[in-house]
Design a protein around this motif. Structure first.
Motif, PDB file in Angstrom:
ATOM      1  N   TRP A 408      16.425  45.329  12.600  1.00 31.33           N
ATOM      2  CA  TRP A 408      16.535  46.780  12.330  1.00 31.33           C
ATOM      3  C   TRP A 408      17.924  47.130  11.812  1.00 31.33           C
ATOM      4  O   TRP A 408      18.827  46.287  11.798  1.00 31.33           O
ATOM      5  N   GLU A 409      18.050  48.402  11.386  1.00 32.09           N
ATOM      6  CA  GLU A 409      19.331  48.975  10.963  1.00 32.09           C
ATOM      7  C   GLU A 409      19.518  50.318  11.665  1.00 32.09           C
ATOM      8  O   GLU A 409      18.544  50.997  11.999  1.00 32.09           O
ATOM      9  N   TYR A 410      20.782  50.716  11.879  1.00 31.10           N
ATOM     10  CA  TYR A 410      21.065  52.038  12.462  1.00 31.10           C
ATOM     11  C   TYR A 410      20.787  53.141  11.440  1.00 31.10           C
ATOM     12  O   TYR A 410      20.947  52.950  10.233  1.00 31.10           O
ATOM     13  N   LYS A 411      20.386  54.321  11.928  1.00 25.36           N
ATOM     14  CA  LYS A 411      20.210  55.489  11.047  1.00 25.36           C
ATOM     15  C   LYS A 411      21.558  55.983  10.529  1.00 25.36           C
ATOM     16  O   LYS A 411      22.624  55.608  11.044  1.00 25.36           O
ATOM     17  N   GLU A 412      21.508  56.828   9.519  1.00 30.16           N
ATOM     18  CA  GLU A 412      22.722  57.388   8.902  1.00 30.16           C
ATOM     19  C   GLU A 412      23.539  58.121   9.963  1.00 30.16           C
ATOM     20  O   GLU A 412      23.032  58.974  10.701  1.00 30.16           O
ATOM     21  N   GLY A 413      24.833  57.808  10.054  1.00 31.03           N
ATOM     22  CA  GLY A 413      25.705  58.471  11.021  1.00 31.03           C
ATOM     23  C   GLY A 413      25.806  57.745  12.345  1.00 31.03           C
ATOM     24  O   GLY A 413      26.503  58.209  13.247  1.00 31.03           O
ATOM     25  N   HIS A 414      25.076  56.596  12.519  1.00 36.30           N
ATOM     26  CA  HIS A 414      25.114  55.832  13.765  1.00 36.30           C
ATOM     27  C   HIS A 414      25.408  54.367  13.422  1.00 36.30           C
ATOM     28  O   HIS A 414      24.971  53.856  12.390  1.00 36.30           O
ATOM     29  N   GLY A 415      26.074  53.678  14.332  1.00 35.01           N
ATOM     30  CA  GLY A 415      26.286  52.237  14.185  1.00 35.01           C
ATOM     31  C   GLY A 415      27.257  51.880  13.075  1.00 35.01           C
ATOM     32  O   GLY A 415      28.049  52.698  12.590  1.00 35.01           O
ATOM     33  N   GLY A 417      26.267  50.370  10.090  1.00 32.12           N
ATOM     34  CA  GLY A 417      25.655  50.283   8.774  1.00 32.12           C
ATOM     35  C   GLY A 417      25.169  48.890   8.416  1.00 32.12           C
ATOM     36  O   GLY A 417      24.792  48.656   7.268  1.00 32.12           O
ATOM     37  N   GLN A 418      25.173  47.925   9.381  1.00 35.97           N
ATOM     38  CA  GLN A 418      24.744  46.557   9.113  1.00 35.97           C
ATOM     39  C   GLN A 418      23.334  46.339   9.689  1.00 35.97           C
ATOM     40  O   GLN A 418      22.846  47.132  10.500  1.00 35.97           O
ATOM     41  N   ARG A 419      22.670  45.256   9.302  1.00 38.33           N
ATOM     42  CA  ARG A 419      21.343  44.917   9.802  1.00 38.33           C
ATOM     43  C   ARG A 419      21.490  43.961  10.984  1.00 38.33           C
ATOM     44  O   ARG A 419      22.311  43.021  10.936  1.00 38.33           O
ATOM     45  N   HIS A 420      20.720  44.174  12.065  1.00 43.61           N
ATOM     46  CA  HIS A 420      20.850  43.409  13.311  1.00 43.61           C
ATOM     47  C   HIS A 420      19.476  42.957  13.786  1.00 43.61           C
ATOM     48  O   HIS A 420      18.448  43.439  13.308  1.00 43.61           O
ATOM     49  N   ILE A 421      19.495  42.053  14.788  1.00 44.05           N
ATOM     50  CA  ILE A 421      18.282  41.605  15.484  1.00 44.05           C
ATOM     51  C   ILE A 421      18.516  41.788  16.979  1.00 44.05           C
ATOM     52  O   ILE A 421      19.542  41.327  17.506  1.00 44.05           O
ATOM     53  N   GLY A 422      17.585  42.433  17.671  1.00 46.97           N
ATOM     54  CA  GLY A 422      17.755  42.622  19.105  1.00 46.97           C
ATOM     55  C   GLY A 422      16.711  43.556  19.669  1.00 46.97           C
ATOM     56  O   GLY A 422      15.881  44.118  18.951  1.00 46.97           O
ATOM     57  N   PRO A 423      16.736  43.724  21.022  1.00 46.74           N
ATOM     58  CA  PRO A 423      15.772  44.616  21.681  1.00 46.74           C
ATOM     59  C   PRO A 423      16.244  46.067  21.598  1.00 46.74           C
ATOM     60  O   PRO A 423      17.326  46.362  21.097  1.00 46.74           O
ATOM     61  N   TYR A 424      15.425  46.974  22.141  1.00 50.19           N
ATOM     62  CA  TYR A 424      15.760  48.401  22.217  1.00 50.19           C
ATOM     63  C   TYR A 424      16.123  48.745  23.654  1.00 50.19           C
ATOM     64  O   TYR A 424      15.588  48.160  24.614  1.00 50.19           O
ATOM     65  N   ALA A 425      17.026  49.728  23.818  1.00 46.21           N
ATOM     66  CA  ALA A 425      17.517  50.097  25.156  1.00 46.21           C
ATOM     67  C   ALA A 425      16.377  50.584  26.043  1.00 46.21           C
ATOM     68  O   ALA A 425      16.360  50.321  27.248  1.00 46.21           O
TER      69      ALA A 425
END
Length: 475
Positions: A408-415, A417-425
């Motif tokens: 996944w990637e973070y939405k605009e204004g969060h994170g 700006g890179q693509r990552h692999i992982g679970p959700y909180a």
């Protein structure tokens, strides 16, 4: 961008730009000199044009004087004709106004007689209404008392008695038929027929009682509706008659007032028309004199304007010459200002680059401080000596296996700006009970992963131990 070296040096191209700015100012100075020469020639041409215009406007002024005299004579004749027309209109409007006033009086008398008739009708309707009020109250009281528990019980008993009477007759007839057929009264067939008849009778009695009660209630409601409708019908006539009377009287007074007002307005309109025509005649006459005076003044003003134009041309010529000198001075000022601006540009450019370098140095320092803090936090959380309330965790292998892991990637204004692999909180909290459903602690994530790896290793060891081949026995 500036790195971690020393402070930046001024750009030598800025000096080149300042020199080009100075050369532009010199070109502007040359242009202003050419403009000064042109303004002198233009001032001479305007002066000659003003002299020719003066002669032309003088001839035009003489023609305007003659035109104003003829306009005055024509306006006087037209004003006298308008005055006669106003007198005739006044006489005609007066006779028409008198006729309208008389018509209004006749109409008022007719509507007053109509109002007397409708008032009499209203009084008769009111007297008749009072005569029926007592009857209406009696009828309403009778309707209210009709649907009483006693009457309902009486009607129900009467209906039940009627049903039993009919069934008694039917029972006698049934007994005669059975006897004629030779059926023994003590036989089961006889008793069965009698029981069915009795059950039917009971049902008929209950239905008759309920129908009688409903009929009593419906009759009471119909009597009340009839009483209400009678009262409403009687109350309409007096109000209608009084309304007709009031409308007739109001219409009479309004009609008479309108006709009277119309007559007065017509008369006043006649006077106003005559006054307006007389005023128009006077205005026309005055306009003739005014036009004559205006034309005369225009002729004089034209002559004066020609002279003033000649003087203005001289002034304009002087202004153009002065403008040429001002342009030359502005050119010199531009050259001087360009050299002054050159120093300002060099200084501002150097300060801008120096500020950028200082900001970069500050950002590098903050980044180093933040990384040091994060490293200290992870190191702080790893020591066994500072931990308590220790216990063996749940089976985290199943939690990790069922936990969604996506790219996944973070939405605009969060994170970042890179693509990552992982679970959700949210999934991490649901599976392990750790975190707030919005963030995943680095310590918890590492611990869950390590625990799952250990459990998986144990399973692999058990599978490997159980899969060892058995030795073949000798035949």
């Amino acid at each position: 961008m500036c790195g971690g070296g020393g402070a930046p040096k001024p750009d030598p191209m800025i000096g080149y730009a300042a020199v080009m700015n100075a050369q532009t100012a010199q070109q502007q100075l040359q242009l202003s000199r050419e403009q000064f020469a042109w303004t002198r020639e233009e001032a001479g041409r305007q002066l000659e044009f003003a002299r020719e215009r003066f002669q032309s406007e003088k001839v035009l002024a003489e023609k305007q004087f003659d035109l104003s005299d003829r306009a005055l004579a024509s306006a006087t004749r037209f004003a006298e004709g308008q005055l006669d027309l106003g007198r005739d209109a006044l006489a005609q409007s007066k006779s028409y106004a008198d006729a309208q006033i008389q018509l209004g009086k006749d109409y008022l008398g007719f509507m007053q007689s109509q109002a007397e008739i409708t008032n009499q009708w209203a009084q008769e309707d009111r007297d008749r209404r009072k005569m029926f009020e007592a009857r209406e109250d009696e009828f309403m009281a009778e309707a209210d008392a009709y649907d009483s528990p006693e009457r309902r019980a009486m009607e129900a008993d009467q209906a039940a008695a009627d049903v039993r009477q009919q069934f008694d007759l039917g029972r006698d007839q049934n007994e005669r038929q059975l006897t004629a057929m030779g059926v023994n009264p003590n036989s089961g067939r006889y008793q069965s027929s009698s029981n069915r008849l009795q059950a039917t009778e009971n049902l008929g009695v209950v239905g008759a009682r309920n129908a009688a009660r409903r009929q009593t209630a419906d009759t009471a409601r119909q009597m009340k509706v009839a009483a209400i409708n009678m009262g409403q019908g009687l109350s309409v006539n007096p109000a209608t008659s009084m309304g007709l009377s009031n409308q007739a009287g109001s219409a009479g007074f309004s009609g008479a007032g309108s006709l009277l007002s119309s007559g007065v307005n017509t008369g006043m309109a006649g006077y106003n028309t005559a006054g307006n025509l007389m005023s128009s005649a006077a205005s026309t006459s005055s306009a003739g004199f005014g036009t004559s005076g205006t034309l005369l003044n225009s002729g004089v003003a034209t002559s004066v304007g020609a002279n003033q134009g000649y003087a203005n041309s001289m002034v304009n010529a002087a202004d153009l010459v002065g403008s040429g000198y001002n342009a030359v001075n502005s050119g010199y000022d531009a050259v001087r200002d360009s050299y002054s601006d050159m120093a300002t540009i060099l200084n501002d450019q150097y300060r801008s680059r120096l500020s950028a370098w200082e900001a970069q140095q500050s950002a590098n320092a903050n980044l180093a401080s933040g990384l040091g803090t994060a490293a200290g936090y992870l190191a702080f959380g790893s020591s066994k000596n500072i931990k308590e309330n220790k216990s063996k965790p749940m089976s985290v292998l199943n939690a990790v296996r069922d936990m969604p892991v996506e790219e996944w990637e973070y939405k605009e204004g969060h994170g970042d700006g890179q693509r990552h692999i992982g679970p959700y909180a949210e999934d991490f909290q649901k599976a392990t009970g750790l975190g707030d459903g919005k963030k995943i602690s680095v310590i918890d994530a590492l611990g869950v992963t390590m625990g799952a790896v250990q459990e998986l290793a144990d399973k692999v060891d058990k599978v490997s131990a159980g899969a060892k081949p058995k030795r073949k026995q000798m035949a």
